[in-house]
Design a protein around this motif. Sequence first.
Motif, short mmCIF file in Angstrom:
data_model
loop_
_atom_site.label_atom_id
_atom_site.label_comp_id
_atom_site.label_asym_id
_atom_site.label_seq_id
_atom_site.Cartn_x
_atom_site.Cartn_y
_atom_site.Cartn_z
N THR A 35 0.88 -1.16 0.00
CA THR A 35 0.00 0.00 0.00
C THR A 35 0.92 1.22 0.00
O THR A 35 1.80 1.32 0.86
N VAL A 36 0.74 2.10 -0.97
CA VAL A 36 1.62 3.26 -1.09
C VAL A 36 0.78 4.53 -1.12
O VAL A 36 -0.15 4.65 -1.91
N HIS A 37 1.12 5.45 -0.23
CA HIS A 37 0.45 6.75 -0.16
C HIS A 37 1.43 7.84 -0.54
O HIS A 37 2.64 7.71 -0.33
N VAL A 38 0.91 8.94 -1.06
CA VAL A 38 1.71 10.12 -1.37
C VAL A 38 1.31 11.21 -0.38
O VAL A 38 0.12 11.57 -0.28
N ALA A 39 2.30 11.73 0.35
CA ALA A 39 2.07 12.82 1.30
C ALA A 39 2.67 14.10 0.73
O ALA A 39 3.82 14.12 0.29
N THR A 40 1.87 15.16 0.72
CA THR A 40 2.31 16.46 0.22
C THR A 40 2.11 17.49 1.33
O THR A 40 1.49 17.20 2.36
#
Length: 187
Positions: A35-40
């Motif tokens: 599971t891969v999330h992108v945090a900005t």
Amino acid sequence: MTQMSDAKIVIVATDGFEQSELFTPLEELRKAGATVHVATLDGNAIKGWDQDNWGDSVGGDLKIADVNVDDYDCIVLPGGQINPDLLRVEPDALHLIQNFVSKGKIVAAICHAPWLLIEADVVRGREMTSYHSIKTDLKNAGANWVDQEIAISNGIITSRSPEDLGAFVSKIIEEVKEGKHPRPNAA
């Protein structure tokens, strides 16, 4: 041991990330089952840099300030010149990196992203690589800089450039499968 299907990985970036250095790990780590999330910075979409022009955008899943280190096995820091330069003045980004390091989580930085590791003060005494133009920055911060596609020091992975992405992603998968990496604090 951690199964990739159980792994959670966060990619931390802002506008100006090197397009291939975000999209390749995002796609390949998901293909491997993570599971891969992108945090900005604001949790919204960010725009990449593709060689000499602005590139594609990627949606944000959450704000960097809202990332809970305990929820993730690994943090991935894509390079590009703009992205890490903007993030290295953001206290939330630096605090997050320091927490990943102190908790023995995998930290992976490519190209210019080791600037973030320098600013987070986690490079001293570690073997690292990077894009050649920041070699002196790493050396001045106390790292042992090497010119190879992958350098690894107690679960902190660094790579030089987009040409090293295959090895970079493979090493992330290998290290995530190994699990936590208790490490001494930087010297």
